[in-house]
Design a protein around this motif. Sequence first.
Motif, PDB file in Angstrom:
ATOM      1  N   UNK A  38       0.833  -1.197   0.000  1.00 46.89           N
ATOM      2  CA  UNK A  38       0.000   0.000   0.000  1.00 46.89           C
ATOM      3  C   UNK A  38       0.875   1.256   0.000  1.00 46.89           C
ATOM      4  N   UNK A  39       0.395   2.282  -0.681  1.00 42.41           N
ATOM      5  CA  UNK A  39       1.129   3.549  -0.724  1.00 42.41           C
ATOM      6  C   UNK A  39       1.089   4.210   0.646  1.00 42.41           C
ATOM      7  N   UNK A  40       2.097   4.997   0.888  1.00 44.64           N
ATOM      8  CA  UNK A  40       2.058   5.786   2.109  1.00 44.64           C
ATOM      9  C   UNK A  40       1.060   6.922   1.934  1.00 44.64           C
ATOM     10  N   UNK A  41       0.533   7.417   2.993  1.00 41.98           N
ATOM     11  CA  UNK A  41      -0.530   8.420   2.938  1.00 41.98           C
ATOM     12  C   UNK A  41      -0.029   9.723   2.329  1.00 41.98           C
ATOM     13  N   UNK A  89       2.362  10.169  -0.046  1.00 36.41           N
ATOM     14  CA  UNK A  89       2.470  10.046  -1.499  1.00 36.41           C
ATOM     15  C   UNK A  89       1.102  10.057  -2.169  1.00 36.41           C
ATOM     16  N   UNK A  90       0.145   9.394  -1.541  1.00 39.72           N
ATOM     17  CA  UNK A  90      -1.205   9.360  -2.095  1.00 39.72           C
ATOM     18  C   UNK A  90      -1.829  10.751  -2.082  1.00 39.72           C
ATOM     19  N   UNK A  91      -1.625  11.487  -1.003  1.00 41.17           N
ATOM     20  CA  UNK A  91      -2.171  12.844  -0.897  1.00 41.17           C
ATOM     21  C   UNK A  91      -1.515  13.770  -1.909  1.00 41.17           C
ATOM     22  N   UNK A  92      -0.217  13.631  -2.099  1.00 44.17           N
ATOM     23  CA  UNK A  92       0.481  14.476  -3.071  1.00 44.17           C
ATOM     24  C   UNK A  92      -0.018  14.204  -4.488  1.00 44.17           C
ATOM     25  N   UNK A  93      -0.227  12.940  -4.827  1.00 45.24           N
ATOM     26  CA  UNK A  93      -0.738  12.626  -6.170  1.00 45.24           C
ATOM     27  C   UNK A  93      -2.156  13.153  -6.358  1.00 45.24           C
ATOM     28  N   UNK A  94      -2.976  13.101  -5.313  1.00 45.09           N
ATOM     29  CA  UNK A  94      -4.331  13.627  -5.420  1.00 45.09           C
ATOM     30  C   UNK A  94      -4.303  15.144  -5.581  1.00 45.09           C
ATOM     31  N   UNK A  95      -3.429  15.835  -4.862  1.00 49.52           N
ATOM     32  CA  UNK A  95      -3.307  17.289  -5.021  1.00 49.52           C
ATOM     33  C   UNK A  95      -2.833  17.648  -6.427  1.00 49.52           C
ATOM     34  N   UNK A  96      -1.915  16.873  -6.971  1.00 51.30           N
ATOM     35  CA  UNK A  96      -1.451  17.097  -8.341  1.00 51.30           C
ATOM     36  C   UNK A  96      -2.605  16.908  -9.324  1.00 51.30           C
ATOM     37  N   UNK A  97      -3.419  15.896  -9.109  1.00 48.61           N
ATOM     38  CA  UNK A  97      -4.589  15.664  -9.962  1.00 48.61           C
ATOM     39  C   UNK A  97      -5.559  16.833  -9.875  1.00 48.61           C
ATOM     40  N   UNK A  98      -5.830  17.319  -8.656  1.00 48.36           N
ATOM     41  CA  UNK A  98      -6.765  18.449  -8.489  1.00 48.36           C
ATOM     42  C   UNK A  98      -6.257  19.692  -9.185  1.00 48.36           C
ATOM     43  N   UNK A  99      -4.948  19.969  -9.064  1.00 46.48           N
ATOM     44  CA  UNK A  99      -4.395  21.148  -9.739  1.00 46.48           C
ATOM     45  C   UNK A  99      -4.528  21.017 -11.260  1.00 46.48           C
ATOM     46  N   UNK A 100      -4.318  19.827 -11.775  1.00 50.59           N
ATOM     47  CA  UNK A 100      -4.450  19.614 -13.216  1.00 50.59           C
ATOM     48  C   UNK A 100      -5.901  19.816 -13.660  1.00 50.59           C
ATOM     49  N   UNK A 101      -6.845  19.407 -12.845  1.00 52.21           N
ATOM     50  CA  UNK A 101      -8.259  19.579 -13.208  1.00 52.21           C
ATOM     51  C   UNK A 101      -8.709  21.029 -13.085  1.00 52.21           C
ATOM     52  N   UNK A 102      -8.062  21.794 -12.232  1.00 52.88           N
ATOM     53  CA  UNK A 102      -8.436  23.205 -12.045  1.00 52.88           C
ATOM     54  C   UNK A 102      -7.887  24.102 -13.134  1.00 52.88           C
ATOM     55  N   UNK A 103      -6.854  23.660 -13.867  1.00 54.52           N
ATOM     56  CA  UNK A 103      -6.283  24.471 -14.938  1.00 54.52           C
ATOM     57  C   UNK A 103      -7.283  24.624 -16.079  1.00 54.52           C
ATOM     58  N   UNK A 104      -7.214  25.733 -16.810  1.00 59.49           N
ATOM     59  CA  UNK A 104      -8.080  25.866 -17.988  1.00 59.49           C
ATOM     60  C   UNK A 104      -7.670  24.853 -19.050  1.00 59.49           C
ATOM     61  N   UNK A 105      -8.581  24.548 -19.972  1.00 57.98           N
ATOM     62  CA  UNK A 105      -8.236  23.569 -21.010  1.00 57.98           C
ATOM     63  C   UNK A 105      -7.075  24.057 -21.862  1.00 57.98           C
ATOM     64  N   UNK A 106      -6.344  23.108 -22.425  1.00 62.23           N
ATOM     65  CA  UNK A 106      -5.200  23.474 -23.249  1.00 62.23           C
ATOM     66  C   UNK A 106      -5.679  24.222 -24.485  1.00 62.23           C
TER      67      UNK A 106
END
Length: 99
Positions: free
Chosen positions: A34-37, A39-56
Amino acid sequence: MSAFSSIALWWAIPVGATLVTMLWVWWAGRTRKPDDILGSTQRFDQFRRAMDRPPSTGKRGRALPPARGRQIDLRSQAEQDQHPRSGRTKATRRGFRSH
């Protein structure tokens, strides 16, 4: 080359491919740690930032249009004739006017 070695050579390729496939399936399906908490939180934050960006944008700086899929009408032919999506009858979609 003897008949036995010829047959063995022909069977070596599919048997080898099957063994490699079985090994890959075993490796890909193994239970992972299992991933450490953190690393999992950092990947989720990276995903959220990517979703918040305007479309390319395209080459000219405009936003790209949304992808258009092909729409399939799952209604029966009688339902399509009775209630066409465009609000017109089948004849008017072909260019004929019904009065």
